[in-house]
Design an enzyme around this catalytic site. Structure first.
Site, PDB file in Angstrom:
ATOM      1  N   GLU A 173      34.409  56.156  64.042  1.00 18.57           N
ATOM      2  CA  GLU A 173      34.343  54.938  63.216  1.00 18.57           C
ATOM      3  C   GLU A 173      35.762  54.551  62.863  1.00 18.57           C
ATOM      4  OE1 GLU A 173      32.107  55.624  59.730  1.00 18.57           O
ATOM      5  OE2 GLU A 173      30.328  56.197  60.824  1.00 18.57           O
ATOM      6  N   HIS A 190      32.332  64.350  55.451  1.00 20.57           N
ATOM      7  CA  HIS A 190      32.350  64.953  54.115  1.00 20.57           C
ATOM      8  C   HIS A 190      32.567  66.461  54.128  1.00 20.57           C
ATOM      9  CE1 HIS A 190      32.075  61.147  52.468  1.00 20.57           C
ATOM     10  NE2 HIS A 190      30.815  60.912  52.787  1.00 20.57           N
ATOM     11  N   ARG A 249      41.565  60.049  53.905  1.00 21.85           N
ATOM     12  CA  ARG A 249      40.998  60.754  52.745  1.00 21.85           C
ATOM     13  C   ARG A 249      40.142  61.951  53.153  1.00 21.85           C
ATOM     14  NH1 ARG A 249      36.729  56.326  50.454  1.00 21.85           N
ATOM     15  NH2 ARG A 249      38.579  55.007  50.458  1.00 21.85           N
ATOM     16  N   ASN A 276      27.462  62.521  61.051  1.00 24.68           N
ATOM     17  CA  ASN A 276      28.795  62.193  60.548  1.00 24.68           C
ATOM     18  C   ASN A 276      29.304  63.369  59.711  1.00 24.68           C
ATOM     19  OD1 ASN A 276      30.802  61.329  58.630  1.00 24.68           O
ATOM     20  ND2 ASN A 276      30.402  59.239  59.261  1.00 24.68           N
ATOM     21  N   GLU A 297      25.331  48.492  65.536  1.00 27.12           N
ATOM     22  CA  GLU A 297      24.721  49.409  64.565  1.00 27.12           C
ATOM     23  C   GLU A 297      24.449  48.606  63.304  1.00 27.12           C
ATOM     24  OE1 GLU A 297      26.825  53.096  63.743  1.00 27.12           O
ATOM     25  OE2 GLU A 297      25.769  53.331  61.831  1.00 27.12           O
ATOM     26  N   HIS A 326      35.143  59.274  60.826  1.00 28.36           N
ATOM     27  CA  HIS A 326      35.834  58.026  60.466  1.00 28.36           C
ATOM     28  C   HIS A 326      37.278  58.377  60.129  1.00 28.36           C
ATOM     29  CE1 HIS A 326      35.667  54.157  57.728  1.00 28.36           C
ATOM     30  NE2 HIS A 326      36.714  54.169  58.523  1.00 28.36           N
ATOM     31  N   HIS A 368      23.638  54.351  57.526  1.00 20.03           N
ATOM     32  CA  HIS A 368      24.208  54.222  56.188  1.00 20.03           C
ATOM     33  C   HIS A 368      23.133  54.379  55.116  1.00 20.03           C
ATOM     34  CE1 HIS A 368      27.881  53.484  53.903  1.00 20.03           C
ATOM     35  NE2 HIS A 368      27.010  53.272  52.945  1.00 20.03           N
ATOM     36  N   THR A 395      31.772  52.775  53.217  1.00 19.52           N
ATOM     37  CA  THR A 395      31.787  51.476  53.887  1.00 19.52           C
ATOM     38  C   THR A 395      30.772  50.530  53.243  1.00 19.52           C
ATOM     39  OG1 THR A 395      32.247  52.745  55.873  1.00 19.52           O
ATOM     40  CG2 THR A 395      31.741  50.415  56.174  1.00 19.52           C
ATOM     41  N   ARG A 448      40.135  57.168  58.477  1.00 18.74           N
ATOM     42  CA  ARG A 448      40.521  56.082  57.562  1.00 18.74           C
ATOM     43  C   ARG A 448      42.026  55.966  57.467  1.00 18.74           C
ATOM     44  NH1 ARG A 448      37.448  53.677  53.584  1.00 18.74           N
ATOM     45  NH2 ARG A 448      35.232  54.030  53.793  1.00 18.74           N
TER      46      ARG A 448
END
Ligand code: PXP
Length: 238
Positions: free
Chosen positions: A70, A10, A49, A7, A151, A43, A192, A101, A45
């Site tokens: 996602e 970030h 963000r 992922n 998942e 993801h 996660h 999440t 969003r």
């Protein structure tokens, strides 16, 4: 061997800290793939963000392994997904104020809406995964939506592990729920809060197909570079 989805959200979080052009999440995706990951996760969003619409389009062009988006069941985001057509969509719950999440999608109480979105995505040739808590009623409800992948949210396991708590209990629940998910005909994934210390027991769960990991890989990448961070994680999973 269990697959690794990286992922890269970030990387975009750091970029957005200055609202500039670097670091580039697409470059991070390319380097992660070159280092041997099996898929790229991002993801989109509602508040944009980190990953934005343009990133998603560029990732769709650049990713050669598997692009896993996602997303919430928000109508605007569903429209975007059906237009961009990532290889896979993972439905997650989304709250505006949350840092990340929190918990899995409640398929039991949102069954109709989830089923509707799953069907729409499947008709757009997008594989669908549901991000759920490792609980039997969520697995059973997922079945009726038409999704082929689940998942499991590993947050509880990771928290217990990190504080030296009773992580074995969470791990054995994950094992049991993986068996149950497989019996119900799902491809079973997890993610996660997984990191370089706690990943190996989850990677060893029999029948586990894929782990999706973001924060700890990007954190490690600050010190060793993303290619090495991905290779180190793959090594621990093997
Ligand atoms: N899988 C899903 C469905 C997620 O929502 C997230 C967080 O974006 C992850 C995996 C990765 O979690 P982490 O960043 O804690 O590794």
């Amino acid at each position: 061997m269990v697959k690794l989805g990286v992922n890269i959200d970030h990387v975009a979080t750091v970029r957005e800290a200055r609202k500039t052009f670097e670091p580039d999440p697409v470059e991070a995706a390319r380097e992660s793939e070159a280092a041997g990951c099996d898929g790229i996760v991002c993801h989109l969003r509602k508040d944009r963000r980190h990953i934005n619409d343009r990133d998603l389009e560029k990732l769709k062009e650049a990713v050669t392994t598997k692009l896993n988006l996602e997303m919430s069941v928000d109508p605007e985001i569903v429209d975007i997904a059906c237009g961009v057509k990532p290889d896979q969509a993972t439905l997650v719950p989304e709250k505006r104020q949350e840092i990340t999440t929190e918990g899995g999608l409640n398929v039991v109480s949102n069954f109709e809406r989830v089923r509707e979105v799953v069907q729409r995505l499947l008709h757009s040739d997008i594989e669908v995964s549901l991000f759920i808590d490792p609980e039997p009623e969520q697995v059973k409800a997922s079945k009726g939506t038409g999704a082929k992948i689940i998942e499991f949210h590993t947050g509880r396991y990771a928290e217990e592990f990190n504080v030296g708590g009773d992580y074995e209990r969470e791990l054995s629940n994950l094992r049991e729920m993986t068996r149950f998910g497989l019996k119900e005909g799902f491809i079973v994934c997890a993610g996660h809060g997984l990191n370089y210390s706690n990943v190996t027991p989850v990677a060893r769960i029999e029948g586990m197909y894929e782990l999706n990991i973001g924060h700890s890989i990007i954190s490690r990448a600050v010190f060793v570079g993303i290619a090495e961070a991905v290779r180190l994680m793959k090594g621990l999973m093997e």
